[in-house]
Scaffold this motif. Structure first.
Motif, PDB file in Angstrom:
ATOM      1  N   TYR A 140      57.549  49.440  39.643  1.00  0.00           N
ATOM      2  CA  TYR A 140      57.836  48.035  39.933  1.00  0.00           C
ATOM      3  C   TYR A 140      57.115  47.132  38.946  1.00  0.00           C
ATOM      4  CZ  TYR A 140      59.714  49.373  44.527  1.00  0.00           C
ATOM      5  OH  TYR A 140      60.443  49.912  45.548  1.00  0.00           O
ATOM      6  N   ALA A 141      55.849  47.491  38.663  1.00  0.00           N
ATOM      7  CA  ALA A 141      55.053  46.646  37.779  1.00  0.00           C
ATOM      8  C   ALA A 141      55.672  46.562  36.400  1.00  0.00           C
ATOM      9  CB  ALA A 141      53.624  47.182  37.704  1.00  0.00           C
ATOM     10  N   LEU A 142      56.095  47.720  35.872  1.00  0.00           N
ATOM     11  CA  LEU A 142      56.664  47.706  34.526  1.00  0.00           C
ATOM     12  C   LEU A 142      57.884  46.801  34.450  1.00  0.00           C
ATOM     13  CD1 LEU A 142      56.387  51.449  33.481  1.00  0.00           C
ATOM     14  CD2 LEU A 142      55.244  49.514  32.422  1.00  0.00           C
ATOM     15  N   ILE A 143      58.725  46.878  35.488  1.00  0.00           N
ATOM     16  CA  ILE A 143      59.922  46.026  35.468  1.00  0.00           C
ATOM     17  C   ILE A 143      59.543  44.577  35.749  1.00  0.00           C
ATOM     18  CG2 ILE A 143      62.231  45.741  36.374  1.00  0.00           C
ATOM     19  CD1 ILE A 143      62.135  48.568  37.355  1.00  0.00           C
ATOM     20  N   ALA A 144      58.583  44.398  36.675  1.00  0.00           N
ATOM     21  CA  ALA A 144      58.194  43.041  37.051  1.00  0.00           C
ATOM     22  C   ALA A 144      57.616  42.284  35.863  1.00  0.00           C
ATOM     23  CB  ALA A 144      57.168  43.095  38.187  1.00  0.00           C
ATOM     24  N   LEU A 145      56.960  43.014  34.968  1.00  0.00           N
ATOM     25  CA  LEU A 145      56.393  42.337  33.802  1.00  0.00           C
ATOM     26  C   LEU A 145      57.475  41.633  33.000  1.00  0.00           C
ATOM     27  CD1 LEU A 145      53.743  44.868  32.581  1.00  0.00           C
ATOM     28  CD2 LEU A 145      53.365  42.499  33.179  1.00  0.00           C
ATOM     29  N   PHE A 190      61.473  42.048  41.161  1.00  0.00           N
ATOM     30  CA  PHE A 190      61.419  40.593  41.187  1.00  0.00           C
ATOM     31  C   PHE A 190      60.541  40.125  42.340  1.00  0.00           C
ATOM     32  CE2 PHE A 190      62.374  36.375  40.667  1.00  0.00           C
ATOM     33  CZ  PHE A 190      63.079  35.827  41.711  1.00  0.00           C
ATOM     34  N   THR A 191      60.708  40.772  43.495  1.00  0.00           N
ATOM     35  CA  THR A 191      59.843  40.452  44.623  1.00  0.00           C
ATOM     36  C   THR A 191      58.387  40.659  44.254  1.00  0.00           C
ATOM     37  OG1 THR A 191      61.586  41.355  46.034  1.00  0.00           O
ATOM     38  CG2 THR A 191      59.469  40.922  47.070  1.00  0.00           C
ATOM     39  N   ALA A 192      58.120  41.765  43.554  1.00  0.00           N
ATOM     40  CA  ALA A 192      56.746  42.056  43.161  1.00  0.00           C
ATOM     41  C   ALA A 192      56.206  40.971  42.250  1.00  0.00           C
ATOM     42  CB  ALA A 192      56.682  43.414  42.454  1.00  0.00           C
ATOM     43  N   ALA A 193      57.050  40.540  41.308  1.00  0.00           N
ATOM     44  CA  ALA A 193      56.592  39.518  40.373  1.00  0.00           C
ATOM     45  C   ALA A 193      56.239  38.226  41.104  1.00  0.00           C
ATOM     46  CB  ALA A 193      57.676  39.248  39.338  1.00  0.00           C
ATOM     47  N   VAL A 194      57.092  37.851  42.052  1.00  0.00           N
ATOM     48  CA  VAL A 194      56.830  36.614  42.791  1.00  0.00           C
ATOM     49  C   VAL A 194      55.607  36.768  43.679  1.00  0.00           C
ATOM     50  CG1 VAL A 194      57.737  35.069  44.542  1.00  0.00           C
ATOM     51  CG2 VAL A 194      59.226  35.919  42.762  1.00  0.00           C
ATOM     52  N   LEU A 195      55.489  37.953  44.259  1.00  0.00           N
ATOM     53  CA  LEU A 195      54.352  38.237  45.135  1.00  0.00           C
ATOM     54  C   LEU A 195      53.046  38.013  44.402  1.00  0.00           C
ATOM     55  CD1 LEU A 195      53.977  39.509  47.981  1.00  0.00           C
ATOM     56  CD2 LEU A 195      53.558  41.631  46.821  1.00  0.00           C
ATOM     57  N   GLY A 196      52.999  38.487  43.165  1.00  0.00           N
ATOM     58  CA  GLY A 196      51.761  38.360  42.420  1.00  0.00           C
ATOM     59  C   GLY A 196      51.587  36.988  41.813  1.00  0.00           C
ATOM     60  N   PRO A 236      48.916  39.703  34.977  1.00  0.00           N
ATOM     61  CA  PRO A 236      48.217  40.540  35.973  1.00  0.00           C
ATOM     62  C   PRO A 236      48.849  40.398  37.347  1.00  0.00           C
ATOM     63  CG  PRO A 236      46.773  38.795  35.157  1.00  0.00           C
ATOM     64  CD  PRO A 236      48.006  38.731  34.347  1.00  0.00           C
ATOM     65  N   GLY A 237      49.423  39.250  37.618  1.00  0.00           N
ATOM     66  CA  GLY A 237      50.103  39.047  38.891  1.00  0.00           C
ATOM     67  C   GLY A 237      51.238  40.028  39.084  1.00  0.00           C
ATOM     68  N   ALA A 238      51.994  40.244  38.018  1.00  0.00           N
ATOM     69  CA  ALA A 238      53.118  41.172  38.120  1.00  0.00           C
ATOM     70  C   ALA A 238      52.617  42.568  38.456  1.00  0.00           C
ATOM     71  CB  ALA A 238      53.894  41.195  36.815  1.00  0.00           C
ATOM     72  N   VAL A 239      51.559  42.981  37.784  1.00  0.00           N
ATOM     73  CA  VAL A 239      51.019  44.316  38.045  1.00  0.00           C
ATOM     74  C   VAL A 239      50.491  44.410  39.470  1.00  0.00           C
ATOM     75  CG1 VAL A 239      49.323  46.011  37.333  1.00  0.00           C
ATOM     76  CG2 VAL A 239      50.407  44.556  35.638  1.00  0.00           C
ATOM     77  N   LEU A 240      49.711  43.395  39.838  1.00  0.00           N
ATOM     78  CA  LEU A 240      49.161  43.398  41.190  1.00  0.00           C
ATOM     79  C   LEU A 240      50.274  43.400  42.222  1.00  0.00           C
ATOM     80  CD1 LEU A 240      46.544  43.237  42.809  1.00  0.00           C
ATOM     81  CD2 LEU A 240      46.827  40.765  42.863  1.00  0.00           C
ATOM     82  N   GLY A 241      51.249  42.520  42.013  1.00  0.00           N
ATOM     83  CA  GLY A 241      52.365  42.438  42.935  1.00  0.00           C
ATOM     84  C   GLY A 241      53.087  43.769  43.059  1.00  0.00           C
ATOM     85  N   GLY A 242      53.316  44.418  41.910  1.00  0.00           N
ATOM     86  CA  GLY A 242      53.983  45.709  41.932  1.00  0.00           C
ATOM     87  C   GLY A 242      53.218  46.713  42.769  1.00  0.00           C
ATOM     88  N   LEU A 284      49.932  35.691  44.814  1.00  0.00           N
ATOM     89  CA  LEU A 284      48.544  36.135  44.954  1.00  0.00           C
ATOM     90  C   LEU A 284      47.620  35.520  43.911  1.00  0.00           C
ATOM     91  CD1 LEU A 284      49.086  39.852  45.881  1.00  0.00           C
ATOM     92  CD2 LEU A 284      47.999  38.132  47.264  1.00  0.00           C
ATOM     93  N   ILE A 285      48.009  35.662  42.635  1.00  0.00           N
ATOM     94  CA  ILE A 285      47.115  35.061  41.644  1.00  0.00           C
ATOM     95  C   ILE A 285      47.879  34.132  40.717  1.00  0.00           C
ATOM     96  CG2 ILE A 285      45.371  36.854  41.652  1.00  0.00           C
ATOM     97  CD1 ILE A 285      46.679  38.203  39.423  1.00  0.00           C
TER      98      ILE A 285
END
Lengths: 372, 310, 391
Positions: free
Chosen positions: B28-33, B245-251, B257-263, B301-302
């Motif tokens: 998820y993180a890789l795509i969210a980035l 995309f959800t992960a990206a928004v979450l972070g 770093p938000g994308a990674v964290l979110g993922g 998150l961040i």
């Protein structure tokens, strides 16, 4: 003035396009409906080809009741709302009988329309038991056994042949898979001979399944009964075997497909799956498959033989009853036997095919072998 | 034994779920980035990004198919497939931007969104028609490592590779953004396009580079996950895309770093939800978590605003 | 003349680029199941040719646009007043008599298009007027459909009685969605609404005891009206006229809302949230009202949809539906009623009439969406502010 006439002409033209071309003719109209596009197309296209082969053969022998048979193929992408559209369209064009639909949900949606207009509908693949057992659809027939029969077979096999005590039941949250899983769970619980240690649904297309697999491991299940189609099944089996779990894997006819073996490769070994009784020795079957290879260049796909048989049964019933009227055809289907690749079949008063059943198969040395 | 058998098992189970979670989370993180970088620079939700991931996987399939047919195997196939997939995905991403988004740079906010959705549908069907609608098995290109043989019932080679790759990519990307000139230029463009133009940055180039990097990451994710799961089809981009995309928004969208964290958070939530509750509702948990976090922290998150902070 | 040569050159290079780009996917077909590879070089030529031609045409188009200076419309209709009247009469007559001229199938399609018109108008309230990007609109549609289906199944409530209940339930869900997202802006709001839409669908899919899960609910009765609903042909015509009334009603309501206090409050909210608050408009109430009203329309349409197709299951209510409805609003030009109507007809009727292309249907659909946005980003009928008559 010019602007006005051009606009008026445009509107007229659009309206004109919407008036369907009147169809004149003395032909038998066979509707073939199913998923011909979209992600479930591989389940619907073989049926169209089956119908085409049968109709070609019959037309070359003079047709049915002296008239040629014409196929009207309609695509519903296995979506209920499209299915109602295609049903309405076929009715508008005055279809005589329908071979289809493919998916149980789409079939259910369309059946109401066919029923109101007294059109006999025969599906090669819709296995939802409700369709024949509820009695709501007296115009419906099918050349495949229903899901509860499959689940029954799987459960009996697991309990009596393999003597399993702890079983995990998994499904793909879809209509077909979940339905089967529910039946399996119910039969298991009723028998009292084994414990359903897990009942879970996996999401098709998810990024990974290791969490569920780990859950299966933790539940200490001896076997997994899986309801669903072969893509998810192969992902599950691969994952299970990679984690060095020897869990027995039993599944349904959505998995009894050579594609499953080709995709899962070595991990497919030992997997059990229920499927239609083995008819590969039947001369009609051999001819049907050979014809398909000749015309389309590759092996037939899912439900080909069922669709082939359904088309034969429908056209045979019209021929034998001498008419395209609903009650006459229905009568003929129930009384007359017809030779098909699936064997000599007729239909019972609920619409299920008599003479079409399921067997258990296992993957041995890279292909499915019937387990006696 | 100080610890009882079942206690040990519970710990192991927890650890396994954790591992599943971060594996999923890495993908998820890789795509969210990719999503977050594009959003950071042109404030667009690139719905077609999931399709780039899918195309990457397909290209890798094609390459590895050809190579195995000519007798190559193992790591050489893996690396070649990865490199070719990255190249092609970047090209697709670049072209995508030029056709569907560049003409709409000054359009009302929603138009590029619709264009993105249209491209997503187009690309899905393009691959389906040009290739096949079936599920295609993907060869497992990652060979089994010997040192893992003992614990490979807990963790397999693909998972290790996914984790390591994600870490490497993270570090490389952070280095790029923070310490190189191009990274600086990208940050400047994200912060204020007009000013960046005024100080002489070619923003078209920056935007293209962003798309290229994002697409490359998606391709890497695609190849990795395909090797891990073993199958691909034209539809995998859609689900992965929405989750990422959800992960990206979450972070916090726009934040790397938000994308990674979110993922990671998303992956872990799904994994634990499946493991301890039921996998029926794992998606409901994921989205429910999103809603909760956004209620408490409306910018993720961040997340700050739309700048690309590192 | 030089321009043409330049055009040809750049088109040529673009074609080469695309040929290389699409080479793996278009030309090489690897079948890992059967271990075969198929090389289809013919495709490369097709790609090259079509890209070359398209690129060339596009360059011409841009040059003409820039050269002439005036963007010579796409759909600006200049009709003299007296013809206006005749056209209006013609349109009204054909709309009224339409169902009797064509088959039930065509009537059904038109009815579906009308359902989407109302959905578009409903979403227009949320996205076009209030500026709240809702990607989960389909959730309310699903609530309406399932409400009617379940109320009918458990309590035998007929269609007409169920309608207001559906509206009420959807409105409640609208408010439920509205509360958590009050503080969110822009794209965060989008993803939460998307999540909401998915949550509703997933619950419907998994909670078998409540919603019958993926099998859906069948045999949903059509709206009772003098027994007409039992025959396919008359039922289709009945639904058509019902929907026509709904469309007219919705147009009327949306028009009134647009020009009312609340409508202006929404527009103010969309333009500048902070200024809006500073002017004393209650942000919370305005937002919640937008969600609730938008949801109400979706809910009503859900009930109509269930009655029309007589079978619903969770797969009818995916994110793609929300995306299509959103596209209708954007394509129509946010806030323009007439634009939404035309856009709904285009986006819904097009795939139906493209059935001739079967396999390529969705491909063309996706491409059309992109093209429509690229060539007309402000929508078909761009939002025109209220003008006052020049003296």
């Amino acid at each position: 003035m010019l602007k006005f006439t051009s606009k008026a002409l445009t509107v007229l033209f659009v309206l004109f396009l919407m008036v369907p071309v009147l169809h004149a003719g003395e032909t038998i109209h066979l509707g073939v409906a199913g998923a011909h596009s979209g992600d479930l197309a591989s389940y619907g296209i073989p049926s169209v080809r089956a119908a085409e082969l049968v109709v070609e053969m019959i037309n070359s022998r003079g047709g049915v009741l002296g008239k040629k048979v014409e196929i009207w193929a309609e695509d519903d992408a296995c979506k209920p709302e499209l299915a109602t559209n295609t049903a309405t369209r076929l009715i508008s064009k005055d279809v005589h009988v329908v071979m289809g639909h493919i998916c149980s949900g789409a079939t259910k949606a369309a059946l109401g329309i066919y029923k109101d207009m007294n059109i006999i509908t025969m599906s090669p693949s819709a296995t939802n038991p409700d369709l024949t057992q509820s009695g709501n659809y007296p115009n419906f027939f099918r050349t495949i056994a229903s899901d509860d029969a499959q689940a029954r077979l799987e459960v009996d096999f697991a309990l009596n042949k393999l003597k399993l005590k702890k079983i995990a039941v998994i499904h793909d949250k879809g209509d077909y898979g979940k339905g089967l899983a529910e039946f399996a769970r119910m039969f298991l619980q009723k028998s009292g001979k084994a414990e359903v240690v897990l009942y879970e649904g996996i999401t098709p297309g998810a990024v990974d399944y290791s969490a569920v697999i780990r859950k299966i491991k933790r539940s200490k299940a001896e076997a997994v009964i899986y309801g669903g189609y072969h893509p998810e099944a192969s992902k599950l089996v691969s994952g299970i075997r990679k984690k060095r779990m020897n869990t027995i894997f039993i599944s349904d006819d959505g998995v009894k497909d050579d594609t499953f073996i080709k995709v899962a490769k070595k991990y497919a070994e030992g997997v059990y799956a229920t499927g239609p009784k083995d008819v590969s020795k039947n001369p009609m079957t051999i001819k049907a498959i050979a014809d398909h290879k000749k015309k389309y260049g590759d092996d037939p796909g899912a439900f080909f033989l069922n669709a082939y048989s359904a088309t034969l049964a429908l056209l045979n019933a019209i021929e034998k009853s001498g008419s395209t009227k609903y009650t006459k055809i229905k009568n003929a289907l129930q009384k007359e036997y017809v030779e098909t690749p699936l064997g000599k079949i007729r239909f019972d008063n609920r619409g299920d095919a008599v003479g079409v059943g399921f067997s258990m198969y296992q993957v041995k040395n890279g292909s499915y072998v019937e387990v006696k | 034994m100080i610890l009882s058998e079942s206690f040990y098992e519970s710990i192991l189970y927890f650890f396994e779920l954790f591992l599943s979670g971060i594996t999923r989370g890495s993908i998820y993180a890789l795509i969210a980035l990719g999503y977050t970088m594009v959003y950071g620079i042109i404030e667009l939700i690139n719905f077609a990004h999931g399709e780039i991931y899918m195309i990457g996987a397909f290209i890798a399939l094609i390459v590895s198919g050809i190579m195995t047919m000519y007798g190559y195997a193992g790591l050489s196939v893996f690396f070649t497939a990865m490199i070719v997939a990255v190249l092609y995905s970047s090209a697709y991403g670049f072209t995508l931007e030029k056709i569907a988004y560049k003409p709409l740079r000054n359009a009302p906010r929603l138009s590029p969104l619709i264009s993105a959705i249209g491209m997503s549908i187009f690309l899905q069907n393009y691959v389906m028609l040009a290739q096949t609608s079936d599920f295609m098995p993907f060869p497992s290109l990652i060979p089994d490592f010997e040192f893992l043989a003992l614990i490979d019932y807990i963790i397999g080679a693909p998972e290790v590779v996914i984790l390591i790759t994600t870490v490497i990519v993270m570090i490389a990307l952070t280095f790029l953004i923070k310490y190189t000139r191009i990274g600086k230029a990208m940050r400047a463009t994200a912060q204020d396009k007009k000013m960046a133009m005024l100080v002489g940055i070619d923003i078209n180039k920056m935007i293209s580079i962003t798309f290229i990097i994002g697409s490359a990451l998606a391709a890497i994710a695609g190849v990795l996950i395909a090797s891990h799961i073993g199958q691909i089809n034209f539809y995998i981009g859609f689900i992965a895309g929405i989750k990422a995309f959800t992960a990206a928004v979450l972070g916090g969208i726009g934040s790397i770093p938000g994308a990674v964290l979110g993922g990671m958070v998303l992956g872990l939530t799904e994994s634990f939800a499946t493991g301890y509750v039921s996998s029926d509702y794992e998606d409901v948990f994921a989205f429910g978590l999103l809603v909760l976090i956004l209620i408490v922290r409306p910018s993720g998150l961040i997340g700050k605003t739309t700048t690309q902070k590192v | 003349m030089l321009k043409i040569v330049e055009n040809i050159q750049s088109s040529f290079w673009t074609a080469i680029w695309f040929m290389l780009l699409t080479f793996p996917i278009m030309v090489i077909k690897v079948n890992t199941i059967d271990h075969t590879i198929e090389w289809r070089f013919k495709n490369m030529i097709w790609v090259g040719l079509s890209v070359f031609i398209l690129s060339f045409l596009r360059q011409l188009y841009i040059q003409r646009k820039v050269g002439s200076g005036i963007n010579k419309k796409f759909l600006k209709i200049h009709i003299k007043n007296k013809y206006y009247f005749l056209i209006a009469i013609f349109v009204i007559l054909s709309t009224i008599f339409f169902p009797h001229l064509v088959s039930a199938y065509q009537v059904n399609i038109m009815t579906t298009a009308m359902i989407y018109v109302v959905l578009g108008l409903g979403l227009n309230i949320v996205v076009g007027l209030a500026g709240l990007l809702d990607l989960g609109y389909v959730a309310f549609y699903a609530v309406g459909a399932y409400s009617y289906a379940l109320l009918n199944y458990h309590f035998q409530i007929n269609f007409w009685t169920a309608l207001p209940l559906c509206a009420l339930l959807s409105a409640t869900f609208g408010v439920l969605l509205g509360f958590p997202v009050l503080r969110l802006r822009g794209d965060y709001l989008a993803i939460v609404t998307l999540g909401f839409g998915e949550i509703i669908r997933l619950i419907l899919e998994n909670w078998n005891e409540f919603s019958f899960g993926p099998s859906g609910i069948a045999n949903i009765p059509r709206p009772p009206f003098a027994g007409l609903e039992n025959n396919i042909q008359t039922a289709a015509i009945l639904m058509y006229y019902l929907m026509l009334l709904m469309v007219l009603f919705t147009i009327f309501m949306v028009n009134r809302l647009q020009n009312s206090r609340i409508g202006r409050a929404w527009i103010a909210l969309r333009e500048d949230e902070i200024a809006c608050q500073a002017m004393g408009i209650d942000k919370t109430k305005t937002k919640l009202l937008a969600f609730a009203l938008g949801a109400t329309w979706a809910g009503l349409m859900g009930a109509f949809f269930a009655a029309k197709t007589t079978f619903i299951n969770p797969a009818c209510f995916t994110f793609l539906e929300s995306a299509i409805i959103l596209s209708i609003v954007v394509l129509g030009g946010m806030g323009s009623i007439f634009g939404v109507i035309i856009a709904a007809f285009i986006l819904i009727l097009l795939p139906e009439y493209l059935r001739a292309f079967s396999d390529y249907r969705m491909l063309i659909f996706g491409a059309s969406m992109v093209l429509m946005m690229v060539f007309r980003p402000q929508g078909l009928i761009s939002k025109v502010g209220r003008t006052y008559n020049k003296a």
